[in-house]
Design a protein around this motif. Structure first.
Motif, PDB file in Angstrom:
ATOM      1  N   THR A 240      -0.250   3.215  -6.006  1.00  0.00           N
ATOM      2  CA  THR A 240      -1.656   3.033  -6.357  1.00  0.00           C
ATOM      3  C   THR A 240      -2.521   4.269  -6.130  1.00  0.00           C
TER       4      THR A 240
ATOM      5  N   ARG B  97       0.868  -1.193   0.000  1.00  0.00           N
ATOM      6  CA  ARG B  97       0.000   0.000   0.000  1.00  0.00           C
ATOM      7  C   ARG B  97       0.899   1.236   0.000  1.00  0.00           C
TER       8      ARG B  97
ATOM      9  N   ALA C  64      -3.861   6.311 -12.490  1.00  0.00           N
ATOM     10  CA  ALA C  64      -3.955   5.995 -11.061  1.00  0.00           C
ATOM     11  C   ALA C  64      -4.812   7.040 -10.346  1.00  0.00           C
TER      12      ALA C  64
END
Length: 296
Positions: free
Chosen positions: A156, A118, A190
């Protein structure tokens, strides 16, 4: 909160300087998401504490590299590395991603607590352009052809603060001296939160403050736009308090950026988190909810 600086990552010989970074993180907890932050022109790993400290307190590992344009390195304009510093900046962020394990092991109390799956990027001004490249933005060459794809699948989501816009409205100075300021956002897929000030009137563009919303207008990915009324380029003081670059100091504005960016990143990196949707819905339904967000 725990922090360490400088933590040094060996860099390729062409950079000429090893990469110095600052790392801050909460003192407890595990599976911590990561924010890699790219500073604006001339700043360093020591800047942007109003954001970095808040994000760390809210559960993120925040990594701030010092790019070659930093005043702390005092590299002269005539240095042969200058023309490619914009690329070196992007490579710095990639180097941080490659070295996350080294950074984690180098900070006492952090080992084993970082979630390498993450990762978000963030940046202000030139740093926002640097960060946007890892999200999929590309730089156009002299013929208007998109250059190398330097996006990174490990990233991300992003928060892009005062991100410069398209290169079709550059002033003569910018067009001659800053040829890398010709981005294309067509492939920036993204998710990103784009933050702009409605009084950010750049000397690098012949357009007004809406130049800083181009990434929102032209990118195809999931994105959100936060326009701050009365905000100039420092957006109320995100680089720091009582600094010369801040011409519109507003603790309340910085507090809003901190709260909304935190909610955005949590939701972007953890799809089950509904904080961002709830914050947006609250503001749409009742602008007075802004005060509640600031007080949290």
């Amino acid at each position: 909160m725990i922090s360490a600086r400088p933590v040094v990552l060996p860099a390729p010989s062409g950079r000429g300087e090893d990469l110095q970074v600052s790392v801050c993180a909460p003192a407890t907890g595990g599976d911590l998401p990561v924010i890699v932050f790219s500073h604006g022109f001339g700043w360093s790993m020591d800047g942007y504490a109003p954001l970095a400290d808040h994000w760390a307190a809210e559960g993120f590992v925040v990594v701030r590299p010092t790019h070659l344009d930093s005043r702390t390195l005092a590299i002269p304009h005539e240095d042969p590395r200058t023309p490619r510093i914009w690329r070196t900046r992007v490579e710095d962020l990639t180097l941080v991603l490659d070295g996350l394990g080294v950074l984690e092991a180098s900070v006492p109390g952090l080992a084993g607590r970082v979630d390498h799956g993450r990762i978000a990027v963030a940046g202000h001004s030139w740093g926002a352009q640097t960060a946007s490249t890892l999200l999929g933005a590309r730089v156009l060459d002299a013929d208007g052809v998109p250059g190398e794809d330097m996006s990174d699948p490990r990233v991300t989501a992003g928060v892009l603060l005062a991100l410069p816009g398209l290169g079709d409205s550059l002033t003569p100075f910018a067009a001659e001296n800053l040829p890398f300021m010709k981005p294309s956002f067509d492939t920036m897929t993204a998710p990103a939160l784009i933050v702009a000030g409605d009084r950010d009137d750049s000397a690098l563009s012949t357009r007004g403050p809406d130049w800083f919303t181009d990434a929102y207008t032209h990118s195809p990915g999931r994105k959100s736009l936060l326009t701050l009324f009365g905000a100039e380029h420092s957006l109320g003081g995100v680089p720091g308090t009582e600094v010369a670059e801040t011409t519109d100091e507003s603790p309340e504005r910085v507090a809003l950026i901190r709260r909304l960016s935190t909610a955005y990143l949590r939701s972007a990196l953890s799809p089950a988190d509904t904080g961002w949707r709830e914050a947006v819905a609250a503001l749409e339904n009742d602008p007075r909810a802004l005060g509640d967000l600031l007080s949290k």
